[in-house]
Each structure stands twice: as C-alpha cells, then as structure tokens.
Design a protein around this motif. Sequence first.
Motif, PDB file in Angstrom:
ATOM      1  N   GLY A   1      -2.872 -11.345  13.304  1.00  0.00           N
ATOM      2  CA  GLY A   1      -2.913 -12.259  12.161  1.00  0.00           C
ATOM      3  C   GLY A   1      -4.089 -12.040  11.225  1.00  0.00           C
ATOM      4  N   GLN A   2      -4.820 -10.949  11.399  1.00  0.00           N
ATOM      5  CA  GLN A   2      -5.976 -10.674  10.538  1.00  0.00           C
ATOM      6  C   GLN A   2      -5.849  -9.303   9.881  1.00  0.00           C
ATOM      7  N   SER A   3      -6.203  -9.262   8.601  1.00  0.00           N
ATOM      8  CA  SER A   3      -6.263  -7.989   7.878  1.00  0.00           C
ATOM      9  C   SER A   3      -7.700  -7.487   7.880  1.00  0.00           C
ATOM     10  N   VAL A   4      -7.877  -6.220   7.562  1.00  0.00           N
ATOM     11  CA  VAL A   4      -9.198  -5.591   7.598  1.00  0.00           C
ATOM     12  C   VAL A   4      -9.557  -5.092   6.198  1.00  0.00           C
ATOM     13  N   LYS A   5     -10.792  -5.356   5.790  1.00  0.00           N
ATOM     14  CA  LYS A   5     -11.280  -4.881   4.493  1.00  0.00           C
ATOM     15  C   LYS A   5     -11.654  -3.411   4.629  1.00  0.00           C
ATOM     16  N   VAL A   6     -11.089  -2.563   3.758  1.00  0.00           N
ATOM     17  CA  VAL A   6     -11.317  -1.124   3.872  1.00  0.00           C
ATOM     18  C   VAL A   6     -11.610  -0.522   2.492  1.00  0.00           C
ATOM     19  N   TRP A   7     -12.115   0.714   2.530  1.00  0.00           N
ATOM     20  CA  TRP A   7     -12.372   1.480   1.318  1.00  0.00           C
ATOM     21  C   TRP A   7     -11.700   2.840   1.451  1.00  0.00           C
ATOM     22  N   ILE A   8     -11.243   3.387   0.333  1.00  0.00           N
ATOM     23  CA  ILE A   8     -10.561   4.679   0.320  1.00  0.00           C
ATOM     24  C   ILE A   8     -11.250   5.596  -0.682  1.00  0.00           C
ATOM     25  N   ALA A   9     -11.473   6.828  -0.307  1.00  0.00           N
ATOM     26  CA  ALA A   9     -12.067   7.813  -1.215  1.00  0.00           C
ATOM     27  C   ALA A   9     -11.165   7.993  -2.430  1.00  0.00           C
ATOM     28  N   GLY A  10     -11.753   7.921  -3.616  1.00  0.00           N
ATOM     29  CA  GLY A  10     -10.985   8.078  -4.845  1.00  0.00           C
ATOM     30  C   GLY A  10     -10.516   6.763  -5.441  1.00  0.00           C
ATOM     31  N   VAL A  11     -10.748   5.659  -4.738  1.00  0.00           N
ATOM     32  CA  VAL A  11     -10.385   4.327  -5.244  1.00  0.00           C
ATOM     33  C   VAL A  11     -11.666   3.509  -5.342  1.00  0.00           C
ATOM     34  N   ASP A  12     -11.972   2.987  -6.531  1.00  0.00           N
ATOM     35  CA  ASP A  12     -13.261   2.344  -6.777  1.00  0.00           C
ATOM     36  C   ASP A  12     -13.262   0.834  -6.532  1.00  0.00           C
ATOM     37  N   PHE A  13     -12.412   0.365  -5.637  1.00  0.00           N
ATOM     38  CA  PHE A  13     -12.427  -1.054  -5.270  1.00  0.00           C
ATOM     39  C   PHE A  13     -11.954  -1.178  -3.824  1.00  0.00           C
ATOM     40  N   ALA A  14     -12.351  -2.275  -3.199  1.00  0.00           N
ATOM     41  CA  ALA A  14     -11.995  -2.498  -1.799  1.00  0.00           C
ATOM     42  C   ALA A  14     -10.545  -2.955  -1.678  1.00  0.00           C
ATOM     43  N   LEU A  15      -9.984  -2.766  -0.498  1.00  0.00           N
ATOM     44  CA  LEU A  15      -8.601  -3.146  -0.228  1.00  0.00           C
ATOM     45  C   LEU A  15      -8.525  -3.889   1.100  1.00  0.00           C
ATOM     46  N   LEU A  16      -7.435  -4.613   1.278  1.00  0.00           N
ATOM     47  CA  LEU A  16      -7.145  -5.218   2.570  1.00  0.00           C
ATOM     48  C   LEU A  16      -6.056  -4.396   3.255  1.00  0.00           C
ATOM     49  N   LEU A  17      -6.282  -4.076   4.509  1.00  0.00           N
ATOM     50  CA  LEU A  17      -5.303  -3.329   5.295  1.00  0.00           C
ATOM     51  C   LEU A  17      -4.662  -4.264   6.311  1.00  0.00           C
ATOM     52  N   SER A  18      -3.339  -4.331   6.284  1.00  0.00           N
ATOM     53  CA  SER A  18      -2.592  -5.203   7.185  1.00  0.00           C
ATOM     54  C   SER A  18      -1.656  -4.362   8.041  1.00  0.00           C
ATOM     55  N   LYS A  19      -1.406  -4.831   9.245  1.00  0.00           N
ATOM     56  CA  LYS A  19      -0.517  -4.110  10.159  1.00  0.00           C
ATOM     57  C   LYS A  19       0.602  -5.045  10.625  1.00  0.00           C
ATOM     58  N   GLU A  20       1.838  -4.580  10.481  1.00  0.00           N
ATOM     59  CA  GLU A  20       2.993  -5.334  10.960  1.00  0.00           C
ATOM     60  C   GLU A  20       3.684  -4.534  12.058  1.00  0.00           C
ATOM     61  N   VAL A  21       3.935  -5.191  13.177  1.00  0.00           N
ATOM     62  CA  VAL A  21       4.642  -4.558  14.294  1.00  0.00           C
ATOM     63  C   VAL A  21       6.050  -5.147  14.346  1.00  0.00           C
ATOM     64  N   PHE A  22       7.051  -4.287  14.406  1.00  0.00           N
ATOM     65  CA  PHE A  22       8.433  -4.761  14.405  1.00  0.00           C
ATOM     66  C   PHE A  22       9.260  -3.944  15.399  1.00  0.00           C
ATOM     67  N   LYS A  23      10.416  -4.492  15.741  1.00  0.00           N
ATOM     68  CA  LYS A  23      11.322  -3.811  16.659  1.00  0.00           C
ATOM     69  C   LYS A  23      12.490  -3.210  15.894  1.00  0.00           C
ATOM     70  N   ASN A  24      12.822  -1.962  16.225  1.00  0.00           N
ATOM     71  CA  ASN A  24      13.975  -1.298  15.626  1.00  0.00           C
ATOM     72  C   ASN A  24      15.250  -1.717  16.362  1.00  0.00           C
ATOM     73  N   ARG A  25      16.375  -1.355  15.785  1.00  0.00           N
ATOM     74  CA  ARG A  25      17.653  -1.729  16.389  1.00  0.00           C
ATOM     75  C   ARG A  25      17.844  -1.132  17.777  1.00  0.00           C
ATOM     76  N   ASP A  26      17.246   0.035  18.004  1.00  0.00           N
ATOM     77  CA  ASP A  26      17.405   0.683  19.305  1.00  0.00           C
ATOM     78  C   ASP A  26      16.431   0.154  20.355  1.00  0.00           C
ATOM     79  N   GLY A  27      15.655  -0.878  19.968  1.00  0.00           N
ATOM     80  CA  GLY A  27      14.720  -1.477  20.908  1.00  0.00           C
ATOM     81  C   GLY A  27      13.321  -0.897  20.860  1.00  0.00           C
ATOM     82  N   SER A  28      13.136   0.208  20.157  1.00  0.00           N
ATOM     83  CA  SER A  28      11.814   0.811  20.037  1.00  0.00           C
ATOM     84  C   SER A  28      10.931  -0.008  19.096  1.00  0.00           C
TER      85      SER A  28
END
Length: 210
Positions: free
Chosen positions: A79-106
């Motif tokens: 439930g938490q995003s992470v503040k990150v920086w990327i080379a070539g981008v002059d402002f900070a970003l939030l990185l979020s991760k979503e975990v989901f299940k595929n139809r085959d169960g993976s």
Amino acid sequence: MSDHIRRNTQHVSCQNQLKFKYVLTDSWFCSNENMRYIKHNCYKNFVMACKSNRLISLSEGDKRHKISQRVDTLEFQKGQSVKVWIAGVDFALLLSKEVFKNRDGSTGELYLLCSDLDCSDELIQAIYQKRWNVEVFHKSLKSNAGITRSSVHAIRTHRNHQFLSIYSAFKLETLSLKLNLGKFGFKAKLYMKTLKTAFTELQSLKAVSA
C-alpha cells in the motif's frame, strides 16, 4: 502510435483546452522525452507503466553519483509507493507496484511511475485502471470500425476516414448499450442480418431472371 504523434495529440488536447489531469500510457511510451514533454510542455501529470528492468535511484544524491537499481529489485511495503529519481528526468517520481493474478493462476507484477507526488499508492493504481476502457475502445475502433483499414493517401480523405471511424465506434457503443448486447455480439448480429438481406435479394433476382 509513434511518440511524435502521441506528443502532437497531447499538444492539440491542451491547445483545445480539453479538461484532463493525467496522461496514461503503457510501458511502450514510458520514455524520458515523453515524461518531460507532458510535465513541462503540457503542464500535466502522468501515470505510466514501466518495464521491470528500468533503472531508478532512491535519492537525488544517488542520481548524481549514478547509483541506480532495477525497479524489480526494490522492496515495497504493501500500500505504499516509493519516491524515485530517473537519469534524464529533472523531477522526482512515485513508483508503485501492483501484484495481480493471471487467468492461468500465475502471478504478475505491474510497475507504475507517477509524476504527481501527492498521489497515494491506491490512487495511482485506481487512476491507471481507467486506461483499460481506452484500450477496449481502441480495439473496437480497429476491429469494428476499421480505422486502420484505409487505402486513401490524401490528408483530407484520411482525416474523414478517421472521423467517421470514431463516429461509427461511438454509434456502435450507443446501440449495443440500448440493446444490452456486447459490441462484438452486436456487430455479428448486424452482419448476419445484412447477409440474410443480401441472400434474399439474390434469390429474388434469380427468380426474376429465371
């Protein structure tokens, strides 16, 4: 759609004062150039899917010293995003991760980059989910309205084809909702009706010529 066409579309949308707050894209368009353009030229925020091997830094200092890591090596609190920086981008970003299940169960993982630092992790994922309806509409445009099947070359004629394809897709959407049928089911029903009418007409012509 190329980056150039996408940026031109965004520019026209802003120029026409179309009201929107976020630009949503899949990982194909998650480039530094697009990020800078949306933020600095359109003055809008974005939520972009990014590839799992994208390199990020966890502080401005790490970015300056070129210390980075892949997004899929980062540990997330639920439930938490992470503040990150990327080379070539002059402002900070939030990185979020979503975990989901595929139809085959993976299990699958989706990484999202958001330029709005005031967004919660839940809001980032909710905003990005709205993009799916656009994908469904694009599929209908191609499969049902034939927007990509144009053999014309003149710009004006091509624009007419694009407009009529979009109009047809909206009309199909309206009718399918009224009849409580899916768009593809409605198209199939309409197609069969047309074939039956054509066959009946053919039989009439045969009877006359007999």
